[in-house]
Design an enzyme around this catalytic site. Sequence first.
Site, mmCIF file in Angstrom:
data_model
loop_
_atom_site.group_PDB
_atom_site.id
_atom_site.type_symbol
_atom_site.label_atom_id
_atom_site.label_comp_id
_atom_site.label_asym_id
_atom_site.label_seq_id
_atom_site.Cartn_x
_atom_site.Cartn_y
_atom_site.Cartn_z
ATOM 1 N N PHE A 138 0.857 -1.191 0.000
ATOM 2 C CA PHE A 138 0.000 0.000 0.000
ATOM 3 C C PHE A 138 0.891 1.238 0.000
ATOM 4 C CE2 PHE A 138 -2.498 3.416 1.878
ATOM 5 C CZ PHE A 138 -3.641 3.339 1.114
ATOM 6 N N ASP A 223 9.360 2.629 1.389
ATOM 7 C CA ASP A 223 8.227 3.397 1.923
ATOM 8 C C ASP A 223 8.178 3.157 3.430
ATOM 9 O OD1 ASP A 223 5.742 4.195 2.845
ATOM 10 O OD2 ASP A 223 4.659 3.573 1.054
ATOM 11 N N LYS A 252 2.983 9.961 8.483
ATOM 12 C CA LYS A 252 2.354 9.450 9.702
ATOM 13 C C LYS A 252 3.002 9.967 11.003
ATOM 14 C CE LYS A 252 0.084 5.305 7.880
ATOM 15 N NZ LYS A 252 -1.320 5.675 8.015
HETATM 16 N N1 PLP Z 1 2.467 4.284 2.475
HETATM 17 C C1 PLP Z 1 2.163 3.456 3.473
HETATM 18 C C2 PLP Z 1 3.071 2.313 3.783
HETATM 19 C C3 PLP Z 1 1.014 3.669 4.239
HETATM 20 O O1 PLP Z 1 0.718 2.837 5.234
HETATM 21 C C4 PLP Z 1 0.188 4.773 3.922
HETATM 22 C C5 PLP Z 1 -1.057 5.015 4.669
HETATM 23 O O2 PLP Z 1 -1.603 4.174 5.335
HETATM 24 C C6 PLP Z 1 0.550 5.599 2.856
HETATM 25 C C7 PLP Z 1 1.696 5.336 2.159
HETATM 26 C C8 PLP Z 1 -0.306 6.782 2.490
HETATM 27 O O3 PLP Z 1 -0.165 7.770 3.458
HETATM 28 P P1 PLP Z 1 -1.220 8.980 3.541
HETATM 29 O O4 PLP Z 1 -2.513 8.393 3.975
HETATM 30 O O5 PLP Z 1 -0.612 9.916 4.553
HETATM 31 O O6 PLP Z 1 -1.281 9.567 2.182
#
Ligand code: PLP
Length: 401
Positions: A138, A223, A252
């Site tokens: 994700f 990520d 986050k």
């Molecule tokens: N990358 C990862 C691993 C995530 O867990 C998330 C959100 O849950 C995102 C990207 C996207 O982040 P945002 O919701 O701040 O756009």
Amino acid sequence: MSLVSKQLLDNQYVMNTFARKPVDFVRGQGMSLFDSDGKEYFDFLSGIGVLNLGHCNEGVVEAICEQVSKLAHVSNYFHVEHRGELAQQLVELYGYAGKVFFANSGAEANEGAIKLARKWGHEHKPEATTILTLGQSFHGRTLATVAATGQPDRAVPFAPVMPGFKHITLNDIDELEQTMGSDTVAILIEVIQGESGVWPAAYSYVERIDQLCAEHNVLLIVDEVQSGMYRTGRAFGFQHYDIQPDIITLAKGLGNGYPIGAVIARDEIADTFQPGDHGSTFGGGPVACAAALATVQQMRTMSIEGVSLAQHVESLGEYAREQLAGISGIESVRGEGLMIGFSLANSDALSASALADALLETGFIVNAIGQEHIRLLPPLVCRKSHIDALIGAIYAIIATE
Ligand code: PLP
């Protein structure tokens, strides 16, 4: 305003993108949330992995209030307080000479990383435009990050999404070796997949990715939006592996509740971006940077019961996983530090959402994923007594099923 009024207004005027629970949280402190009746809940989700220092952390609240009362915003055409210092701290934690681009969210940080990798590719490996990502990953909900996300169902309703991504199977080294090649500019991975239920990548797999990246001149992007900011017991999740990512992305937990995202890249890659290539009106603003700097400084220096934050997270996570594994009805307990997932052995009798709802009723917030998985992302300042309370509550619910 009453919960009923909030529900009516949300239902009529707010787009229906989240199925919201009928609980009226009005205040938070540390590990706890309080509803409008004064009932206390232990927050084992902390936003969604956001409040790593807990709700209303004093240092972060003070830093935000002080900065917002002096200067809330000035455009990115000017230098501002806290940004350079924050970038310096993040680069130190990253461990290689690098530079930071500040964004406002995880998806936006990943967009920045994707753009950086593509531009780097055009200059250094012109035949390569494909970015590999992992099945079940994700990476966000924008059109590029939804295409990067290894769950095709999430992209289908929004077609055409951005081309140039290829999904490969997590932990399948043969497929990785066959796929990575002359058309690959980058591979984007989570070392622990959070959103699909907390699935750590195998060490051998991640280390093979790193070797292949070096052999094929491919950028390794990690990520760290969910696994970063000490969530796994290291500053960043990649630090559990013997790898050297070229780019990492954060959001986050970085601002402990104040929105901020970041892309950190090695100097030689970061320098690909020149004025005009990328930007954001709000990214790297003084209030967000004040919040994040207060967060990072505390994380690097604080001690909890005589040990560093990293050690605390590592040992408490181990304790929590041991306790969970001891409950009959729970299987496949996984994760690192306080990024924890587990599965329910008999989810036909008790589904993950039924368990999460029963826990919410008792005063515990956890996250149900699909029919059988539960994810825990408590504030890192969580204590053993909180874990024991959660274990007792889970045990009581499972025992009565
Ligand atoms: N990358 C990862 C691993 C995530 O867990 C998330 C959100 O849950 C995102 C990207 C996207 O982040 P945002 O919701 O701040 O756009």
